[in-house]
Design a protein around this motif. Structure first.
Motif, short mmCIF file in Angstrom:
data_model
loop_
_atom_site.label_atom_id
_atom_site.label_comp_id
_atom_site.label_asym_id
_atom_site.label_seq_id
_atom_site.Cartn_x
_atom_site.Cartn_y
_atom_site.Cartn_z
N VAL A 169 0.86 -1.19 0.00
CA VAL A 169 0.00 0.00 0.00
C VAL A 169 0.89 1.23 0.00
CG1 VAL A 169 -1.80 1.27 1.23
CG2 VAL A 169 -1.78 -1.24 1.28
N ILE A 170 0.80 2.03 -1.05
CA ILE A 170 1.60 3.26 -1.12
C ILE A 170 0.92 4.37 -0.33
CG2 ILE A 170 2.44 5.08 -2.66
CD1 ILE A 170 2.90 2.96 -4.77
N SER A 171 -0.38 4.51 -0.51
CA SER A 171 -1.12 5.55 0.22
C SER A 171 -2.57 5.14 0.36
CB SER A 171 -1.01 6.90 -0.49
OG SER A 171 -1.69 6.86 -1.73
N LEU B 137 -1.94 1.51 -4.80
CA LEU B 137 -1.30 0.23 -4.50
C LEU B 137 -0.10 0.02 -5.40
CD1 LEU B 137 -4.51 -1.99 -4.30
CD2 LEU B 137 -3.30 -0.90 -2.39
N ARG B 138 0.95 -0.57 -4.86
CA ARG B 138 2.03 -1.03 -5.70
C ARG B 138 1.87 -2.53 -5.90
NH1 ARG B 138 6.33 -0.11 -2.81
NH2 ARG B 138 7.06 -2.21 -2.33
N GLY B 139 1.70 -2.90 -7.16
CA GLY B 139 1.58 -4.30 -7.47
C GLY B 139 2.87 -4.85 -8.04
N VAL C 129 -7.65 3.72 -6.57
CA VAL C 129 -8.42 2.50 -6.42
C VAL C 129 -9.34 2.66 -5.20
CG1 VAL C 129 -8.33 0.03 -5.95
CG2 VAL C 129 -6.63 1.07 -7.46
N TYR C 130 -10.64 2.66 -5.44
CA TYR C 130 -11.61 2.82 -4.35
C TYR C 130 -12.11 1.46 -3.89
CZ TYR C 130 -15.99 3.83 -1.93
OH TYR C 130 -17.01 3.87 -1.01
N TYR D 86 -6.54 -2.38 7.63
CA TYR D 86 -6.33 -3.80 7.34
C TYR D 86 -6.98 -4.21 6.03
CZ TYR D 86 -11.08 -4.58 9.22
OH TYR D 86 -12.43 -4.55 9.43
N GLN D 87 -8.09 -3.55 5.65
CA GLN D 87 -8.72 -3.87 4.37
C GLN D 87 -7.88 -3.34 3.20
OE1 GLN D 87 -10.83 -6.06 4.12
NE2 GLN D 87 -12.64 -5.85 5.40
N ALA D 88 -7.17 -2.24 3.41
CA ALA D 88 -6.25 -1.75 2.38
C ALA D 88 -5.13 -2.77 2.15
CB ALA D 88 -5.66 -0.40 2.79
N HIS D 89 -4.62 -3.33 3.25
CA HIS D 89 -3.57 -4.35 3.12
C HIS D 89 -4.12 -5.63 2.49
CE1 HIS D 89 -0.43 -2.09 5.16
NE2 HIS D 89 -1.34 -1.71 6.03
#
Length: 498
Positions: A284-286, A298-300, A308-309, A316-319
């Motif tokens: 997660v970048i931001s 996100l960095r993939g 990305v919404y 934790y949901q962002a992760h």
């Protein structure tokens, strides 16, 4: 893995010599590879009971028969019975590639995100998750929706003769979870699906789901849970969960405690698995709070994915989203066979469609009532942090109904800083901790004046809502129902969301 002439393990020697460095890097130098880039339809909510009385009767009959088997907490650590069932069914789990998910928290939400991403890229998906929030049919999904009750019953009836055949030949009958796993794998083969997204029930090595060879193995954060079965430290628990990492697979690792990371990465070396680690190869970048959810960058494995919404709350949901994205990238070969990132518009569409019922789910306003299925201390800490970030409650009343086999004190301690008062209760499960016993622990954590006991869940909800509305100055009052997936599911029904 070979040993050197002194008889010591090369992996252990490297880790010991590199005590000042990130142990993950030492493991990679010991022989594993990392993934680095070279230069759907919305999901349905939880299904209700069938409208057709005959369909409902048939589903209840299946539920009754399944209930005669060992429950999900009674285990004989072996895949012998499920392997025997797969054999007589013709190995249905070999009919499709799979993404296998283990970990302590976040498995179901991550599975739903992976499912949404794959569906958005026009793949037919099967998803198997547990436990269910309200309906047993939730556990087996096709194309993002729980299979209809009629199909659930048909699948059970189709495999029932084979189940009975295996029962007769084994020392113990197939368990509740083993039969459901067999149903899921058979349903996916019958569909047929392009890919199965499978959540481990408990552990990994001897879990019933582990008769698949996942092309991608996902490990969400490991913490202490089921310690009587899995171990007393994250590292010990990781040994069991590492069992889903198969020869030549790709492993997507969420951020882990150091001892768990060492175990998982060592296993990757041993089976020549390719590894991608959150915080190094992806992450997660931001993130920023948005209306109804959060906006992420996100960095993939294939580069950055901006704006990305996701309509879900909490860091934790962002992760979980970062892990899900990396898993799908790995499935499509991003970072290995193909250098380019996934189509950003498709990724955005998929994430925007994700739901995760019972995970910081708002089911009522005035006062706001939130449901969250946190059932261990790590999950409770993540939920408490998210509640403080997302909601501006001036008074928050907790409704807690927990299982007796969980670390209830740790759960309550995690919520103590954010609960003004707590109403302790119990759900209908035989595993539920008695409300009076729970109250005794709650009084030690919160003090007598902050604890109310209501053994019936409906009474507990009414009491909590009344407390949240009690004084005009507390117009920002709210209620958080938590402690168990079963408590959340039953509360959801009582509050009209089922």
């Amino acid at each position: 893995m070979s040993q050197d002439s002194s008889g010591s393990d090369p992996f252990d020697a490297i880790v010991e010599a590199e005590t000042e460095r990130d142990p993950d890097l030492a493991v990679i130098e010991a022989g594993s590879r990392t993934l680095r880039t070279q230069g759907p339809a919305p999901q349905s909510d939880i299904p209700a009971r069938p409208d057709d009385p005959e369909a409902d009767k048939a589903l209840r009959q299946v539920e009754t028969e399944l209930a005669t088997r060992w429950g999900e907490t009674k285990l004989e650590p072996s895949v012998a019975r499920i392997s025997a069932l797969m054999d007589v069914l013709g190995e249905p789990q070999r009919a499709y590639p799979s993404i296998h998910i283990t970990g302590t928290n976040g498995k179901t939400s991550t599975a739903r995100m992976i499912e949404a991403l794959l569906g958005a890229f026009e793949l037919r998906t099967g998803r198997y998750t547990s436990p269910h929030v309200q309906s047993i049919t939730e556990r087996i999904s096709l194309d993002g929706a729980a299979i209809p009750a009629e199909r659930f019953v048909e699948t059970y009836e189709d495999i029932k003769p084979y189940v009975e055949m295996v029962d007769a030949a084994q020392e113990y009958r197939l368990s509740f979870f083993e039969v459901l796993t067999g149903m899921a794998y058979a349903a996916f083969a019958d569909a047929p699906v392009d890919v199965a997204v499978v959540e481990v029930g408990m552990g990994g090595s001897w879990d019933a789901t582990n008769v698949i060879d996942g092309d991608v193995a996902v490990v969400t954060p490991i913490d202490l849970d089921h310690t009587d079965r899995l171990g007393n430290t994250p590292g010990e628990i990781a040994k069991e969960k590492a069992g889903i990492v198969k020869q030549g697979a790709t492993v997507i690792l969420a951020q882990q405690p150091v001892d768990a990371a060492q175990v998982l990465l060592k296993k990757a070396v041993e089976v020549d698995a390719t590894v991608a680690r959150e915080g190094l190869e992806f992450g997660v970048i931001s993130r920023q709070v948005a209306v109804g959810g959060q906006l992420l960058t996100l960095r993939g494995l294939g580069g950055e994915y901006e704006a990305v919404y996701i309509p879900l709350h909490g860091a934790y949901q962002a992760h979980n989203a970062a892990v899900a994205l990396a898993a799908v990238e790995a499935f499509f070969g991003v970072g290995s066979q193909r250098p380019e990132a996934l189509d950003i518009d498709t990724v955005r569409k998929a994430f925007a469609s994700v739901t995760s019922p019972g995970r910081l789910e708002v089911v009522r306003k005035s006062p706001t009532v939130v449901l969250d299925a946190a059932h261990n201390p790590a999950g409770a800490r993540a939920t408490a942090e998210a509640v403080q970030e997302v909601f501006d409650f001036s008074r928050l009343i907790g409704v807690v109904g927990a299982s007796g086999d969980k670390n209830v004190r740790g759960l309550l301690e995690a919520f103590e800083p954010i609960f003004t008062e707590v109403v302790v209760t119990q759900n209908s499960s035989h595993r539920a901790m008695d409300a009076d016993e729970l109250a005794g622990i709650a009084v030690e954590v919160f003090g007598d004046d902050r604890v109310q006991v209501e053994p019936r869940l409906d009474d507990a909800l009414e009491a909590a809502i009344t407390l949240a509305e009690e004084e005009a100055e507390y117009a920002g009052g709210g209620v958080l129902v938590t402690g168990s997936v079963i408590t959340v599911g039953e509360a959801r029904l009582l509050l009209g969301r089922g």
